[in-house]
Structures are given as structure tokens and as C-alpha cells.
Design an enzyme around this catalytic site. Structure first.
Site, PDB file in Angstrom:
ATOM      1  CD  GLU A 118      12.515   4.890   8.733  1.00 59.18           C
ATOM      2  OE1 GLU A 118      12.390   5.987   9.315  1.00 59.18           O
ATOM      3  OE2 GLU A 118      12.580   4.771   7.510  1.00 59.18           O
ATOM      4  CB  CYS A 129      13.119   9.356   8.348  1.00 60.99           C
ATOM      5  SG  CYS A 129      11.389   9.177   7.892  1.00 60.99           S
ATOM      6  CE  LYS A 183      -2.715   3.442   1.127  1.00 60.89           C
ATOM      7  NZ  LYS A 183      -2.208   4.762   0.681  1.00 60.89           N
TER       8      LYS A 183
END
Length: 457
Positions: free
Chosen positions: A228, A262, A154
Site C-alpha cells: 500500500e 496516503c 519493522k
């Protein structure tokens, strides 16, 4: 219902896609479950041989995939090509290493035979972000598939073309039909897919807020999770560091992928004694960055992926300035079409300011000046996040000692924080839990099973 992908460099529509119906979702889940059952019985060497073929498919289609990444989320084309190559290298790495990492482990006991074996869990739902649309999925899928699992993707709804291209790439590599399937669905449908009995676990890379939501959904149905999440990585520069080298790497650490990562360095924590020298070199490097069309090979800073992301970074910069930060360069949106923002550096940021407290997902850097290494570590740890950290020092022994005091999933001494297939990757605190990559990552989606055989009668 439909979703439309938008080119962030032009704000023009690229393509419109029909969302999958409930019937199509059911077909994907049934197909993945069936394919995984037979896939798990294949010898691991056979599974790994198809990863080699997948690497070849990625390289053969590099130009097409890279351009798709650039047009859907704005990554400069040279970086997009690098993303495809990194994905291919990771497939080859696990093709070599998976049999080693997943070999039975014998245990010394008084039994006739005691060992630990690694069985696949089943079909894993992967909820993936847009910022590295190929790499993020490949770094999960390569080890998970080698271990005998299946995968349902997804993807973020602003990169549907990338999602479908990934599904096609796995098919071209010769993986069983349905083993890897993409679902084009609204985020509100994820909970229903996750609750389905044919889904064994979930992996998510994304924001902390979304991670908490998916973790709660997975927990309610007792399914394994690897998360994460966000980060506010410190980039610590001590007075004995090579300042020029640190400043050069600081530019890469913050502004690669237009700062949309990130593990981008976000807080530059610098000892007072060398702060002016570092800041001068850092700002000079930032001002030299080329902002422009991400399809041009000399572009280093492209647009942000969406208009709201540009608005968010501008709000964070302005609120930090109102709190007393000093603007050294940038600080505004670039006028014209597309979602561009000027590469920005804020100095004299305090740990309580917005630019230091919140995750800044875009081309803006915050410089925090500290009196010594102890304060540097204290400031580095004064965050809800704990993904990665960089530490620059001329004393390697000191670097190793200080690294143990930094609260993060990874500390890179005199190097950029990066994800690498050879070492585990993940965070602590609000940056998530579980690990991807390395030997720890490939075992996350296995049943670590003890097999104990009693003495022969």
C-alpha cells in the site's frame, strides 16, 4: 547503534533505543516461527477470542497509547484516541468475521468432495509507516493472526515507542510468546530479514520508492507481497453537488492527520461553474483550523512528523507558485519550535504543476478547475497513482457511472475516502497492489488451496 525519537511539536528528544543485534533478530525470527506453528493448529474461534482480548487491552490503555502517538509523530490527541478506538473495533470485527471469511468453500464438481480451504502462510514481515503507527499494523495483524499467521514488525524508526508498545499489547492480550515481535533495526537490514526462510511474505505501507525496493527484494526470493503505497487522491466536485457539504468535507479530507495520509484528498478537481463558490467555502474552512500543541484537545493541525517533511511540502508549494499557481492562504512554515506548516490552499493549479504531479504529504491543497465532468475524470486519472478518489454529485446514478471510469482502488461518492475493516483497501498503478481489510484482505496471507476428493471406490 541507537535511534532517538523526537517530539515534532518541540524538536526535543523523547527517548533513545538500542537497535537490535543480529542475535536478537535471530531470536525473534526463531521465536515467531516456533510460535506460529502451534498457533496455526489452534481452532480459529480460539484465535479470534484473543483478538477480543486485544481490543480490550487497546481500550484500557487508550490514553497512554494516544499520548505516545502524539508525542512521537505529532498527531492531534483527539485523532490519536480515535486511532486506538478504530484499531480496537477492527480487532472485534475480525473476531466475528474471520470464521466466516475463512470457512471452507465447496465447489460443484463431479468429485466426491471438492472444496477450497485457506491455510496460513507462516510468519509475515510487516514494514510499517509512522503516520498511523497503531492502526497501520493492527489492520494487517488482526486478520493475519486470525488466519493463523505470525508477525514480525519493522516499524518506522521515528516511532520506536509505539512499536514496542504494540508488541507488549499483543502479549498482554494473551497471544503466544514471540508470535508478534518487534525488530528495532535499520532499514538496510530489512532485505536480510525478508530473505530468511522463516519469513513467508511481506506487507508494506509506505512510499512508492520504498515499495519498489521491497518488492524487488521479495521477488528475488519469491515471497508474497502486499504493498500500500503513495497516493494523490482526487476530490471531484461537480456542479450539481451540495457545494457547502462538499467544501466542509474537503477540509477534513485534506487536513486530517495534518495532511499526512496516503488517502488524504490532495487534488480538488472542481467544475468551473461552481469553482468560486466551492473555493470560498473551502478556504474559509481551512482558515478556521486551529494550529497548535497536538496535546491540546482543541488542536486540529499539529506539526509534521519530521523537519524534512515540512521542508518537502514547502518546496512543493513554492515550486507550484513559481509555475503559476495562486496562493489563497498559508504557504509558509510556522515560526518557533516544532515542525509546523501553515494550512495552505493553492488555486488555479494545472495538472502539470508540482502540487498536482507529486504526492504532497502535508497540509497543502491544490485546486484544479475543469470545464465539465469529462475533463474532471480525465484530470483525475492523469496521475501515476491510483489509491482512492472522492466524487461529489447530486445525481447518484451519474456518480455510479463515473465511479467506474475513475482509476483507483476505491471511489467514495459523496463521502470521505477512508479505510474500513468491512471493505477491501488498496491501490493500483504506483499506489501498489494486493488488498488489506474485508474478506479479500484476510485471504491475502493464506494459501488458497484446492482440495479435490475423487469418487469413493
Amino acid at each position: 547503534m541507537t535511534i532517538t525519537s523526537i517530539n515534532p511539536a518541540t524538536n526535543q528528544a523523547l527517548a533513545t533505543y538500542e537497535l537490535h543485534t543480529a542475535e536478537q533478530v535471530e531470536q525473534a525470527l526463531a521465536g515467531a516461527a516456533e510460535a506460529q506453528k502451534s498457533w496455526a493448529t489452534r481452532p480459529i474461534e480460539e484465535r479470534c477470542s484473543l483478538l477480543i482480548k486485544l481490543a480490550a487491552v487497546l481500550r484500557a490503555n487508550r490514553d497512554e497509547y494516544a499520548l505516545l502517538i502524539t508525542r512521537e509523530m505529532g498527531k492531534p490527541i483527539v485523532e490519536a484516541e480515535g486511532e486506538i478506538e478504530k484499531s480496537a473495533v477492527t480487532c472485534e470485527f475480525y473476531a466475528r468475521q474471520a470464521p466466516v471469511y475463512l470457512a471452507d468453500s465447496t465447489v460443484e464438481t463431479n468429485a466426491a468432495d471438492s472444496r477450497v480451504v485457506f491455510d496460513p502462510l507462516g510468519v509475515v514481515l510487516a514494514v510499517m509507516p509512522w503516520n498511523y503507527p497503531f492502526w497501520q499494523f493492527i489492520r494487517f495483524a488482526a486478520p493475519a493472526l486470525a488466519a493463523g499467521n505470525g508477525a514480525i514488525l519493522k516499524h518506522a524508526n521515528n516511532v520506536p515507542g509505539c512499536a514496542l508498545a504494540l508488541e507488549k499489547a499483543f502479549a498482554e492480550a494473551g497471544l503466544p510468546d514471540g508470535l508478534v515481535a518487534t525488530l528495532l533495526i535499520d532499514a538496510s537490514k530489512v532485505a536480510g530479514v525478508l530473505a530468511d526462510d522463516r519469513i513467508a511474505a511481506v506487507t508494506l505501507t509506505g512510499s512508492t520508492a520504498v515499495g519498489k525496493l521491497v518488492a524487488a527484494q521479495a521477488g528475488s526470493v519469491m515471497k508474497k507481497q502486499v504493498l500500500e503505497l503513495g497516493g494523490s487522491d482526487p476530490f471531484i466536485v461537480l456542479k450539481d453537488a451540495d457545494i457547502g457539504l462538499a467544501a466542509k468535507n474537503a477540509v477534513k479530507a485534506r487536513f486530517s492527520n495534518t495532511g499526512q495520509s496516503c488517502i488524504s484528498a490532495k487534488r480538488f478537481i472542481v467544475e468551473d461553474a461552481i469553482a468560486d463558490e466551492f473555493v470560498d467555502a473551502f478556504v474559509a474552512g481551512v482558515k478556521a483550523l486551529k494550529v497548535g500543541d497536538p496535546e491540546a484537545r482543541d488542536t486540529q493541525i499539529g506539526p509534521l512528523a519530521r523537519a524534512n517533511l515540512r521542508d518537502d511540502i514547502h518546496s512543493q508549494v513554492q515550486r507550484s507558485l513559481e509555475q503559476g499557481a495562486t496562493l489563497l492562504t498559508g504557504g509558509n512554515a510556522v515560526q518557533g519550535a516544532g515542525f509546523y506548516y501553515q494550512p495552505t490552499v493553492l488555486d488555479f493549479v494545472s495538472p502539470s504543476m508540482v502540487a498536482a504531479c507529486e504526492e504532497t504529504f502535508g497540509p497543502a491543497a491544490a485546486v484544479i478547475r475543469v470545464k465539465d465532468e469529462d475533463e474532471a475524470i480525465q484530470v483525475a486519472n492523469a496521475t501515476e497513482f491510483g489509491l482512492g478518489a472522492a466524487l461529489w454529485t447530486g445525481d447518484v446514478n451519474k456518480g455510479q457511472r463515473l465511479a467506474r471510469r475513475i482509476e483507483a482502488g476505491a471511489v467514495f461518492i459523496n463521502a470521505l475516502v477512508a479505510s474500513d475493516a468491512r471493505v477491501p483497501f488498496g491501490g493500483i498503478k504506483q499506489s501498489g497492489y494486493g488488498r488489506e481489510l474485508g474478506d479479500f484482505g484476510i485471504r491475502e496471507f493464506t494459501n488458497i488451496k484446492t482440495v479435490w476428493q475423487g469418487p469413493n471406490q
